[in-house]
Scaffold this motif. Structure first.
Motif, PDB file in Angstrom:
ATOM      1  N   ASN A 149       8.559 -12.006  -6.960  1.00  0.00           N
ATOM      2  CA  ASN A 149       9.225 -11.269  -5.889  1.00  0.00           C
ATOM      3  C   ASN A 149       9.152 -12.046  -4.573  1.00  0.00           C
ATOM      4  OD1 ASN A 149      10.223  -9.417  -4.081  1.00  0.00           O
ATOM      5  ND2 ASN A 149       8.692  -7.847  -4.482  1.00  0.00           N
ATOM      6  N   PRO A 150      10.288 -12.535  -4.043  1.00  0.00           N
ATOM      7  CA  PRO A 150      10.249 -13.302  -2.795  1.00  0.00           C
ATOM      8  C   PRO A 150       9.874 -12.460  -1.576  1.00  0.00           C
ATOM      9  CG  PRO A 150      12.514 -12.923  -3.489  1.00  0.00           C
ATOM     10  CD  PRO A 150      11.650 -12.454  -4.604  1.00  0.00           C
ATOM     11  N   ASN A 151       9.860 -11.142  -1.720  1.00  0.00           N
ATOM     12  CA  ASN A 151       9.458 -10.262  -0.626  1.00  0.00           C
ATOM     13  C   ASN A 151       7.992  -9.842  -0.723  1.00  0.00           C
ATOM     14  OD1 ASN A 151      12.130 -10.151   0.517  1.00  0.00           O
ATOM     15  ND2 ASN A 151      12.700  -8.768  -1.158  1.00  0.00           N
ATOM     16  N   ALA A 152       7.261 -10.425  -1.655  1.00  0.00           N
ATOM     17  CA  ALA A 152       5.867 -10.047  -1.866  1.00  0.00           C
ATOM     18  C   ALA A 152       4.984 -10.551  -0.737  1.00  0.00           C
ATOM     19  CB  ALA A 152       5.372 -10.586  -3.206  1.00  0.00           C
ATOM     20  N   ASP A 153       3.845  -9.898  -0.566  1.00  0.00           N
ATOM     21  CA  ASP A 153       2.879 -10.319   0.450  1.00  0.00           C
ATOM     22  C   ASP A 153       2.055 -11.520  -0.006  1.00  0.00           C
ATOM     23  OD1 ASP A 153       3.686  -8.247   2.101  1.00  0.00           O
ATOM     24  OD2 ASP A 153       2.140  -6.858   1.391  1.00  0.00           O
ATOM     25  N   ALA A 186      -6.002  -8.205 -12.760  1.00  0.00           N
ATOM     26  CA  ALA A 186      -7.372  -7.778 -12.452  1.00  0.00           C
ATOM     27  C   ALA A 186      -7.508  -7.272 -11.024  1.00  0.00           C
ATOM     28  CB  ALA A 186      -8.346  -8.932 -12.696  1.00  0.00           C
ATOM     29  N   ILE A 187      -6.585  -7.689 -10.129  1.00  0.00           N
ATOM     30  CA  ILE A 187      -6.635  -7.193  -8.745  1.00  0.00           C
ATOM     31  C   ILE A 187      -5.443  -6.270  -8.452  1.00  0.00           C
ATOM     32  CG2 ILE A 187      -7.932  -9.177  -7.893  1.00  0.00           C
ATOM     33  CD1 ILE A 187      -5.318 -10.292  -6.744  1.00  0.00           C
ATOM     34  N   GLY A 188      -4.840  -5.758  -9.523  1.00  0.00           N
ATOM     35  CA  GLY A 188      -3.792  -4.752  -9.368  1.00  0.00           C
ATOM     36  C   GLY A 188      -2.422  -5.303  -9.030  1.00  0.00           C
ATOM     37  N   PRO A 231       4.781 -15.291   3.278  1.00  0.00           N
ATOM     38  CA  PRO A 231       3.826 -14.322   2.720  1.00  0.00           C
ATOM     39  C   PRO A 231       2.698 -14.034   3.703  1.00  0.00           C
ATOM     40  CG  PRO A 231       3.388 -16.497   1.855  1.00  0.00           C
ATOM     41  CD  PRO A 231       4.610 -16.637   2.714  1.00  0.00           C
ATOM     42  N   LYS A 232       2.003 -12.946   3.456  1.00  0.00           N
ATOM     43  CA  LYS A 232       0.826 -12.634   4.269  1.00  0.00           C
ATOM     44  C   LYS A 232      -0.372 -13.472   3.848  1.00  0.00           C
ATOM     45  CE  LYS A 232       2.114  -7.857   5.363  1.00  0.00           C
ATOM     46  NZ  LYS A 232       1.734  -6.423   5.233  1.00  0.00           N
ATOM     47  N   VAL A 233      -0.426 -13.804   2.559  1.00  0.00           N
ATOM     48  CA  VAL A 233      -1.540 -14.580   2.013  1.00  0.00           C
ATOM     49  C   VAL A 233      -0.982 -15.630   1.058  1.00  0.00           C
ATOM     50  CG1 VAL A 233      -3.647 -14.534   0.613  1.00  0.00           C
ATOM     51  CG2 VAL A 233      -3.191 -12.683   2.235  1.00  0.00           C
ATOM     52  N   LEU A 234      -1.536 -16.834   1.157  1.00  0.00           N
ATOM     53  CA  LEU A 234      -1.158 -17.939   0.270  1.00  0.00           C
ATOM     54  C   LEU A 234      -2.352 -18.308  -0.593  1.00  0.00           C
ATOM     55  CD1 LEU A 234       0.930 -20.224  -0.465  1.00  0.00           C
ATOM     56  CD2 LEU A 234      -0.180 -21.600   1.310  1.00  0.00           C
ATOM     57  N   LYS A 299      -7.710 -10.019  -2.674  1.00  0.00           N
ATOM     58  CA  LYS A 299      -7.427  -8.578  -2.686  1.00  0.00           C
ATOM     59  C   LYS A 299      -7.898  -7.917  -1.398  1.00  0.00           C
ATOM     60  CE  LYS A 299      -8.364  -4.377  -5.366  1.00  0.00           C
ATOM     61  NZ  LYS A 299      -9.030  -3.815  -6.570  1.00  0.00           N
ATOM     62  N   ALA A 300      -9.087  -8.290  -0.943  1.00  0.00           N
ATOM     63  CA  ALA A 300      -9.621  -7.712   0.282  1.00  0.00           C
ATOM     64  C   ALA A 300      -8.783  -8.123   1.496  1.00  0.00           C
ATOM     65  CB  ALA A 300     -11.072  -8.139   0.472  1.00  0.00           C
ATOM     66  N   LYS A 301      -8.320  -9.387   1.510  1.00  0.00           N
ATOM     67  CA  LYS A 301      -7.501  -9.862   2.631  1.00  0.00           C
ATOM     68  C   LYS A 301      -6.160  -9.134   2.680  1.00  0.00           C
ATOM     69  CE  LYS A 301      -8.155 -13.035   5.038  1.00  0.00           C
ATOM     70  NZ  LYS A 301      -8.717 -13.155   6.410  1.00  0.00           N
ATOM     71  N   LEU A 302      -5.533  -8.961   1.527  1.00  0.00           N
ATOM     72  CA  LEU A 302      -4.264  -8.245   1.480  1.00  0.00           C
ATOM     73  C   LEU A 302      -4.438  -6.812   1.968  1.00  0.00           C
ATOM     74  CD1 LEU A 302      -2.850  -9.522  -1.939  1.00  0.00           C
ATOM     75  CD2 LEU A 302      -1.902 -10.001   0.318  1.00  0.00           C
ATOM     76  N   ARG A 303      -5.531  -6.207   1.571  1.00  0.00           N
ATOM     77  CA  ARG A 303      -5.780  -4.829   1.995  1.00  0.00           C
ATOM     78  C   ARG A 303      -5.999  -4.775   3.515  1.00  0.00           C
ATOM     79  NH1 ARG A 303     -10.495  -2.260  -1.226  1.00  0.00           N
ATOM     80  NH2 ARG A 303      -8.928  -2.563  -2.869  1.00  0.00           N
ATOM     81  N   ALA A 304      -6.715  -5.765   4.052  1.00  0.00           N
ATOM     82  CA  ALA A 304      -6.995  -5.777   5.496  1.00  0.00           C
ATOM     83  C   ALA A 304      -5.722  -6.020   6.315  1.00  0.00           C
ATOM     84  CB  ALA A 304      -8.031  -6.847   5.811  1.00  0.00           C
TER      85      ALA A 304
END
Length: 306
Positions: A149-153, A186-188, A231-234, A299-304
């Motif tokens: 998904n190119p719109n993914a974080d 594993a991280i949803g 993205p928000k995270v690489l 996972k924690a960074k994406l959540r933050a």
């Protein structure tokens, strides 16, 4: 010095042949030798000293000179390029090496121009498909652009496609791809909530490691791809991806688990997590726990970041 005078031409030829087979390509003597003198000057200078005790032999020199002079030539010719005595060999070596190993700088410049010109991922893909400046394109079956998904974080970037990826035209679809799917699960996450690409979009022949020149030619495309996805995270999968996109020379075992920053051409700073490549984890299962810790950090960074 007349110790060598008892040697016959045949013995001298055998000695020179031994030196050549042993890798000797230069000679040291008690008196200086002008290496730039005419080739016929050296036999003329040495032989009178060797045959000085017998004056009549100097008149017979034209007859006896033929045998000893031909034998050394057969021995000396092979190592001549190593010794550098033949001036014609000097410009050849540097002229041939760059042509075989260094790509045309114009092609690297063209890659940068095409990447900067692309305003969408579709345009970037079209430019890459039409680009002929990387030799890997001509041995690969397909352009492996991206998946997900190119719109993914979250965006994940590996090094280069393998055989399965080359056949299907999608990144991470072989054994390492299936492991990556489980790591995302594993991280949803899955491929509908992540975007996956490679630094090199064409498979290197035989799955060999891409050369630094090939990587530099393809670098503008992946950097523009990251910029367009934003993205928000690489996540850098493996050392080559981390070194290329994070401008570092550190090994992946030292890099992994530590947040770094990838800065785009427009100045956007993206948090980046280097981690172990799934293919490496298949070879070294004991290190899966390290990758698990890295993905928990992601996972924690994406959540933050929301």
């Amino acid at each position: 010095m007349t110790a060598a005078s008892p040697r016959t031409p045949a013995e001298i030829a055998e000695l020179l042949a031994f030196y050549a087979s042993a890798g000797v390509d230069d000679a040291l003597e008690d008196t200086p030798i002008n290496r730039f003198a005419e080739p016929t000057a050296k036999p003329a200078e040495r032989r009178p000293a060797e045959r000085a005790p017998a004056a009549p032999r100097r008149e017979a020199a034209p007859e006896s000179r033929t045998a000893p002079e031909r034998a050394p030539e057969r021995v000396e010719n092979p190592p001549a390029p190593l010794s550098g005595l033949d001036a014609s060999n000097i410009p050849d070596a540097p002229a041939r090496a760059p042509a075989a190993a260094v790509p045309d700088e114009a092609q690297a410049l063209l890659a940068r121009q095409l990447a900067a010109r692309a305003t969408t991922l579709d345009e970037l893909r079209q430019y890459m498909a039409a680009f002929d400046g990387c030799n890997l394109k001509f041995t690969a079956k397909n352009l492996v652009f991206a998946d997900g998904n190119p719109n993914a974080d979250l965006m994940l970037v590996g090094e280069a496609p393998g055989r399965d990826e080359d056949l299907e035209g999608l990144p991470f679809v072989g054994r390492s791809g299936r492991l990556l799917d489980r790591m995302l699960g594993a991280i949803g996450l899955d491929r509908t909530s992540a975007y996956i690409a490679n630094v090199i979009p064409w498979r290197p022949p035989g799955n060999r490691t891409p050369t630094p020149h090939e990587t530099e030619i393809c670098r503008p495309f992946i950097e523009r791809q990251i910029e367009l996805v934003n993205p928000k995270v690489l996540v850098n999968l493996g050392g080559p991806s981390a070194k290329t996109l994070l401008n570092t020379t550190e090994g992946i075992l030292r890099l992994r688990g530590n947040w770094r920053v990838h800065t785009t051409a427009s100045g956007i700073a993206i948090p980046a997590m280097p981690t172990l490549h799934p293919a490496y984890l298949l070879r070294t299962p004991a290190h899966k726990k390290l990758a698990w810790r890295d993905f928990l950090e992601v996972k924690a960074k994406l959540r933050a970041l929301g």
